[in-house]
Design an enzyme around this catalytic site. Sequence first.
Site, PDB file in Angstrom:
ATOM      1  N   PHE A   1      -0.896  16.245   4.092  1.00 46.38           N
ATOM      2  CA  PHE A   1      -1.358  15.624   2.623  1.00 46.38           C
ATOM      3  C   PHE A   1      -0.191  15.605   1.812  1.00 46.38           C
ATOM      4  CE2 PHE A   1      -3.173  15.656  -1.672  1.00 46.38           C
ATOM      5  CZ  PHE A   1      -3.862  14.439  -1.633  1.00 46.38           C
TER       6      PHE A   1
ATOM      7  N   ARG B   1       1.083  11.859  -9.624  1.00 44.89           N
ATOM      8  CA  ARG B   1       1.350  10.764  -9.310  1.00 44.89           C
ATOM      9  C   ARG B   1       3.105  10.340  -9.840  1.00 44.89           C
ATOM     10  NH1 ARG B   1      -2.681   7.559  -7.292  1.00 44.89           N
ATOM     11  NH2 ARG B   1      -4.721   7.944  -8.490  1.00 44.89           N
TER      12      ARG B   1
ATOM     13  N   GLU C   1       0.736  -1.081   0.127  1.00 43.75           N
ATOM     14  CA  GLU C   1      -0.021  -0.053  -0.187  1.00 43.75           C
ATOM     15  C   GLU C   1       0.782   1.251   0.167  1.00 43.75           C
ATOM     16  OE1 GLU C   1      -2.629   1.481  -0.637  1.00 43.75           O
ATOM     17  OE2 GLU C   1      -4.176   1.393   1.006  1.00 43.75           O
ATOM     18  N   ASP C   2       0.221   2.331  -0.672  1.00 46.33           N
ATOM     19  CA  ASP C   2       1.303   3.687  -0.571  1.00 46.33           C
ATOM     20  C   ASP C   2       1.057   4.283   0.867  1.00 46.33           C
ATOM     21  OD1 ASP C   2      -1.627   4.113  -0.636  1.00 46.33           O
ATOM     22  OD2 ASP C   2      -1.337   5.722  -2.098  1.00 46.33           O
TER      23      ASP C   2
ATOM     24  N   ASP D   1      -3.385   5.831   6.540  1.00 46.48           N
ATOM     25  CA  ASP D   1      -3.800   6.918   7.060  1.00 46.48           C
ATOM     26  C   ASP D   1      -4.646   6.541   8.160  1.00 46.48           C
ATOM     27  OD1 ASP D   1      -4.309   9.628   7.326  1.00 46.48           O
ATOM     28  OD2 ASP D   1      -5.607   9.754   6.066  1.00 46.48           O
TER      29      ASP D   1
HETATM   30  P1  5GP Z   1      -7.124   4.999   5.068  1.00 39.70           P
HETATM   31  O1  5GP Z   1      -8.255   4.086   4.846  1.00 39.70           O
HETATM   32  O2  5GP Z   1      -5.893   4.688   5.758  1.00 39.70           O
HETATM   33  O3  5GP Z   1      -7.591   6.337   5.757  1.00 39.70           O
HETATM   34  O4  5GP Z   1      -6.643   5.692   3.745  1.00 39.70           O
HETATM   35  C1  5GP Z   1      -5.650   5.166   2.797  1.00 39.70           C
HETATM   36  C2  5GP Z   1      -5.984   5.682   1.293  1.00 39.70           C
HETATM   37  O5  5GP Z   1      -6.151   7.275   1.384  1.00 39.70           O
HETATM   38  C3  5GP Z   1      -4.569   5.837   0.695  1.00 39.70           C
HETATM   39  O6  5GP Z   1      -4.488   4.456   0.135  1.00 39.70           O
HETATM   40  C4  5GP Z   1      -4.516   6.812  -0.130  1.00 39.70           C
HETATM   41  O7  5GP Z   1      -5.140   6.505  -1.305  1.00 39.70           O
HETATM   42  C5  5GP Z   1      -5.322   7.754   0.597  1.00 39.70           C
HETATM   43  N1  5GP Z   1      -4.394   8.853   1.258  1.00 39.70           N
HETATM   44  C6  5GP Z   1      -4.567   8.972   2.634  1.00 39.70           C
HETATM   45  N2  5GP Z   1      -3.417   9.861   2.916  1.00 39.70           N
HETATM   46  C7  5GP Z   1      -3.310  10.492   1.754  1.00 39.70           C
HETATM   47  C8  5GP Z   1      -2.422  11.775   1.472  1.00 39.70           C
HETATM   48  O8  5GP Z   1      -1.745  12.226   2.570  1.00 39.70           O
HETATM   49  N3  5GP Z   1      -1.960  11.713   0.200  1.00 39.70           N
HETATM   50  C9  5GP Z   1      -2.621  11.161  -0.841  1.00 39.70           C
HETATM   51  N4  5GP Z   1      -2.335  11.201  -2.225  1.00 39.70           N
HETATM   52  N5  5GP Z   1      -3.564  10.254  -0.487  1.00 39.70           N
HETATM   53  C10 5GP Z   1      -3.690   9.867   0.779  1.00 39.70           C
END
Ligand code: 5GP
Length: 181
Positions: free
Chosen positions: A158, A171, A105-106, A109
């Site tokens: 972010f 990206r 995963e990238d 969050d």
């Molecule tokens: P989570 O479910 O953990 O809150 O969110 C995960 C997804 O939210 C990540 O896979 C990503 O797509 C998006 N996301 C969360 N934080 C960021 C951020 O700082 N930048 C970007 N571009 N996407 C984020």
Amino acid sequence: MSSPGAGKGGGARIEVLISEADLAARVRALGEHITRDYAGRSLVVVGVLKGSFIFLADLVRAIDLPLSVDFIGITSYQGTTTTGVVKITSDLGRPIDGKDVLLVEDIVDTGLTMRYLLDNLATRAPASLKVCALLEKPSRARVTIPIDYRGFVIGDEFVVGYGLDWDGRMRNLPYVGVPRS
Ligand code: 5GP
């Protein structure tokens, strides 16, 4: 760093948070760690689309094991991400039962997306299921995710680049940065 002209940042000012060199060094170390941990086995590396695609491309080249690559596409329902309501838009191409699976995963969050994916993939009876995340924002965590391989811990900002988008763009920035107005 400011992006001159339109460029990859579309004219926005992007402050570098993690440089290209630091990303490369960390990905290399993660690859070596994974190679050691899975020695003698083979892996199915599953990338979460779209944000993981650049990280995954670099990571698999740093892993010295027989492996296959698959992708899972997901979308978070608009406005309800905090409930963790996630929809699979494109499923894995092959079954993972009996396989050693590494989910890539990238960014983790709130952790809700990863929680959903781990629960979903666990029902498919993999031999093992581990998580590799390039970035983690612990200050935003709503659920605890067992991140087995972690690139960098970052603050509540972010970020864009190295696969992560801002409204579908940026990206292709080779570094991880923070848009500044
Ligand atoms: P989570 O479910 O953990 O809150 O969110 C995960 C997804 O939210 C990540 O896979 C990503 O797509 C998006 N996301 C969360 N934080 C960021 C951020 O700082 N930048 C970007 N571009 N996407 C984020």
